[in-house]
Design a protein around this motif. Structure first.
Motif, PDB file in Angstrom:
ATOM      1  N   LYS A   3      -4.362   7.407   7.567  1.00  0.00           N
ATOM      2  CA  LYS A   3      -3.862   8.670   7.011  1.00  0.00           C
ATOM      3  C   LYS A   3      -4.892   9.782   7.163  1.00  0.00           C
ATOM      4  CE  LYS A   3      -3.115   8.888   2.522  1.00  0.00           C
ATOM      5  NZ  LYS A   3      -2.520   8.707   1.184  1.00  0.00           N
ATOM      6  N   ALA A  33       5.270   6.986   9.689  1.00  0.00           N
ATOM      7  CA  ALA A  33       4.975   6.456   8.355  1.00  0.00           C
ATOM      8  C   ALA A  33       3.752   7.147   7.759  1.00  0.00           C
ATOM      9  CB  ALA A  33       4.750   4.950   8.423  1.00  0.00           C
ATOM     10  N   ARG A  34       2.731   7.402   8.585  1.00  0.00           N
ATOM     11  CA  ARG A  34       1.542   8.097   8.082  1.00  0.00           C
ATOM     12  C   ARG A  34       1.878   9.550   7.725  1.00  0.00           C
ATOM     13  NH1 ARG A  34       0.907   3.520   8.706  1.00  0.00           N
ATOM     14  NH2 ARG A  34       1.802   3.793   6.644  1.00  0.00           N
ATOM     15  N   ASP A  37       3.489   9.497   4.415  1.00  0.00           N
ATOM     16  CA  ASP A  37       2.465   9.342   3.374  1.00  0.00           C
ATOM     17  C   ASP A  37       1.794  10.673   3.063  1.00  0.00           C
ATOM     18  OD1 ASP A  37       2.973   6.596   3.371  1.00  0.00           O
ATOM     19  OD2 ASP A  37       1.236   6.125   4.644  1.00  0.00           O
ATOM     20  N   GLU A  40       4.075  12.877   1.154  1.00  0.00           N
ATOM     21  CA  GLU A  40       4.153  12.392  -0.220  1.00  0.00           C
ATOM     22  C   GLU A  40       2.946  12.864  -1.032  1.00  0.00           C
ATOM     23  OE1 GLU A  40       4.150   7.996  -1.635  1.00  0.00           O
ATOM     24  OE2 GLU A  40       6.092   8.408  -0.703  1.00  0.00           O
ATOM     25  N   ASP A  41       1.809  13.012  -0.367  1.00  0.00           N
ATOM     26  CA  ASP A  41       0.598  13.514  -1.015  1.00  0.00           C
ATOM     27  C   ASP A  41       0.641  15.022  -1.248  1.00  0.00           C
ATOM     28  OD1 ASP A  41      -0.430  10.950  -1.006  1.00  0.00           O
ATOM     29  OD2 ASP A  41      -1.757  11.287   0.710  1.00  0.00           O
TER      30      ASP A  41
END
Length: 67
Positions: A3, A33-34, A37, A40-41
């Motif tokens: 990430k 997917a990264r 992530d 989402e952060d």
């Protein structure tokens, strides 16, 4: 982490990043997917669809970082 590698690439690259670039530069095979992530952060990342040799793929760009 993967990430952090993707985030640093997005921070420094005006051309964004594609799955192929992530594989060849960082051996990251699940870029989407990264990106999920990172979103989402709280990071704002846009995807622009491109076509090359009749193949479609996303190029990701960092718009703004999480606060």
């Amino acid at each position: 982490t993967q990430k952090l590698k993707v985030l640093n690439h997005l921070r420094t690259s005006k051309n964004g990043i594609t799955s192929w670039e992530a594989i060849t530069a960082y051996r990251i095979t699940r870029l989407a997917a990264r990106i999920a992530d990172l979103r989402e952060d709280g990071h704002t990342i846009n995807a622009e669809m491109e076509t090359f040799a009749n193949k479609r793929f996303a190029r990701y760009f960092l718009i703004s970082e999480a606060k």
